[in-house]
Motif scaffolding. Structure first.
Motif, short mmCIF file in Angstrom:
data_model
loop_
_atom_site.label_atom_id
_atom_site.label_comp_id
_atom_site.label_asym_id
_atom_site.label_seq_id
_atom_site.Cartn_x
_atom_site.Cartn_y
_atom_site.Cartn_z
N GLU A 1 0.84 -1.19 0.00
CA GLU A 1 0.00 0.00 0.00
C GLU A 1 0.88 1.25 0.00
O GLU A 1 1.80 1.38 0.82
CB GLU A 1 -0.93 -0.01 1.21
CG GLU A 1 -1.92 -1.18 1.16
CD GLU A 1 -3.05 -1.04 2.16
OE1 GLU A 1 -3.28 0.08 2.64
OE2 GLU A 1 -3.69 -2.07 2.44
N PHE A 2 0.59 2.15 -0.95
CA PHE A 2 1.43 3.34 -1.13
C PHE A 2 0.56 4.49 -1.64
O PHE A 2 -0.07 4.40 -2.68
CB PHE A 2 2.54 3.04 -2.14
CG PHE A 2 3.43 4.20 -2.47
CD1 PHE A 2 4.39 4.64 -1.56
CD2 PHE A 2 3.30 4.87 -3.68
CE1 PHE A 2 5.22 5.72 -1.87
CE2 PHE A 2 4.12 5.94 -3.99
CZ PHE A 2 5.08 6.36 -3.09
N ASN A 3 0.50 5.56 -0.86
CA ASN A 3 -0.27 6.76 -1.24
C ASN A 3 -1.69 6.44 -1.69
O ASN A 3 -2.19 6.95 -2.69
CB ASN A 3 0.45 7.51 -2.36
CG ASN A 3 1.71 8.21 -1.87
OD1 ASN A 3 1.97 8.28 -0.66
ND2 ASN A 3 2.50 8.73 -2.79
N GLY A 4 -2.34 5.54 -0.93
CA GLY A 4 -3.72 5.19 -1.23
C GLY A 4 -3.89 4.15 -2.31
O GLY A 4 -5.02 3.73 -2.60
N MET A 5 -2.79 3.73 -2.93
CA MET A 5 -2.85 2.70 -3.97
C MET A 5 -2.53 1.32 -3.39
O MET A 5 -1.86 1.21 -2.37
CB MET A 5 -1.86 3.01 -5.08
CG MET A 5 -2.16 4.27 -5.88
SD MET A 5 -0.91 4.59 -7.14
CE MET A 5 0.50 5.06 -6.11
N VAL A 6 -3.02 0.31 -4.07
CA VAL A 6 -2.66 -1.07 -3.76
C VAL A 6 -1.79 -1.56 -4.91
O VAL A 6 -2.25 -1.71 -6.04
CB VAL A 6 -3.91 -1.95 -3.60
CG1 VAL A 6 -3.51 -3.40 -3.30
CG2 VAL A 6 -4.81 -1.42 -2.49
N LEU A 7 -0.51 -1.78 -4.62
CA LEU A 7 0.46 -2.09 -5.66
C LEU A 7 0.94 -3.54 -5.57
O LEU A 7 1.14 -4.06 -4.47
CB LEU A 7 1.66 -1.15 -5.56
CG LEU A 7 1.36 0.34 -5.65
CD1 LEU A 7 2.64 1.15 -5.42
CD2 LEU A 7 0.75 0.70 -7.00
N VAL A 8 1.11 -4.14 -6.73
CA VAL A 8 1.66 -5.50 -6.81
C VAL A 8 2.73 -5.53 -7.89
O VAL A 8 3.05 -4.50 -8.51
CB VAL A 8 0.57 -6.55 -7.09
CG1 VAL A 8 -0.42 -6.64 -5.94
CG2 VAL A 8 -0.16 -6.24 -8.41
N ASP A 9 3.25 -6.70 -8.13
CA ASP A 9 4.35 -6.93 -9.06
C ASP A 9 4.15 -6.19 -10.39
O ASP A 9 3.16 -6.37 -11.08
CB ASP A 9 4.44 -8.44 -9.33
CG ASP A 9 5.72 -8.85 -10.00
OD1 ASP A 9 6.15 -8.17 -10.93
OD2 ASP A 9 6.29 -9.88 -9.58
#
Length: 263
Positions: A154-162
């Motif tokens: 989780e980064f700046n309200g985003m859900v990030l993956v590969d």
């Protein structure tokens, strides 16, 4: 990060894009080693998933021989932190620790050359390239978060993956930022026609099919694509790191004359 301030022979800026593949990514070190031995200067580097680890280290001044020493000492426990949750089997904190131990808590903009690290914005299903003010360990951890294995980042309200899901060998970002010659290093030759033996292989081979389709589009932005012959080496067979290093060297050695002609 001044993207166009570096001088190169014939004023051509060379960018190298490194794709993902867990332990396979050690083959990138062999590629970089051959480039260095041939006096070919890299002006900027992009990395996705495990390729972002190699890209980050290189952008912050690590030489291929230093990365090789690190790779040969690496254990799976240095990367994976098995702590099962409903979102994944492992945390990404050990990846962050690995980067911090190597370069400290530096930001992308502190690199010695333009550095591009890509993750996948899961909610928008599109690529996210980290900006200069992002800590490198954060960007790398997010880029490496294989869905189903690592907990999403989780980064700046985003859900990030590969990042490999949308931009594995991110040649396009290098072209977008003005690099004249782009070399992509793609790792995807494992397991063709081979029956998966466990849940990890089922998941990863399913994802790999998506990655390869997307790579065909991204690689159209490159002047040269290098594909190390990694054969049947599994993504987590860390004991085969010496073989992967050699395969990277062999692949780049076969393409170095063509690259010199392009430059």
């Amino acid at each position: 990060m001044e993207l166009l301030s570096l001088f190169k022979r014939n004023d051509k800026k060379l960018g190298v894009a490194l794709g993902g593949g867990a332990i396979w990514a050690t083959a990138h070190i062999g590629v970089l080693e051959v480039l260095e031995e041939n006096g070919i200067k890299i002006d900027g580097i992009a990395g996705t998933s495990a390729g972002s680890i190699v890209a980050a280290l290189y952008a912050f001044g690590y030489k291929p021989y230093q990365m090789k020493e690190m790779a040969l000492k690496l254990k799976l426990g240095d990367v994976f932190h098995w702590k099962m949750s409903k979102m994944g089997l492992s945390q990404t904190d050990r990846i962050e620790k690995l980067i911090i131990s190597a370069i400290g808590e530096k930001k992308i903009g502190d690199a010695n050359m333009p550095l591009f690290i890509t993750a996948t914005d899961l909610m928008k299903a599109e690529q996210f390239v980290f900006l200069d003010d992002t800590p490198v360990h954060v960007a790398v951890a997010a880029s490496c978060a294989i869905p189903g294995i690592f907990v999403p980042f989780e980064f700046n309200g985003m859900v990030l993956v590969d990042g490999s899901l949308v931009a594995d060998v991110n040649c396009k970002v290098l072209k977008t930022y003005g690099f004249d010659v782009v070399v992509g290093v793609e790792l995807s030759s494992y397991g063709k026609g081979k029956r998966p033996n466990n849940m990890f292989e089922v998941l990863l081979e399913s994802l790999q099919s998506m990655v390869e389709i997307r790579n065909k589009e991204l690689e159209s932005f490159a002047e040269l694509i290098i594909k190390p012959d990694i054969g049947d080496v599994g993504r987590f067979e860390i004991e085969k790191t010496p073989l992967l290093l050699q395969k990277g060297r062999e692949a780049m050695a076969s393409g170095v004359l063509k690259l010199k002609d392009i430059l």
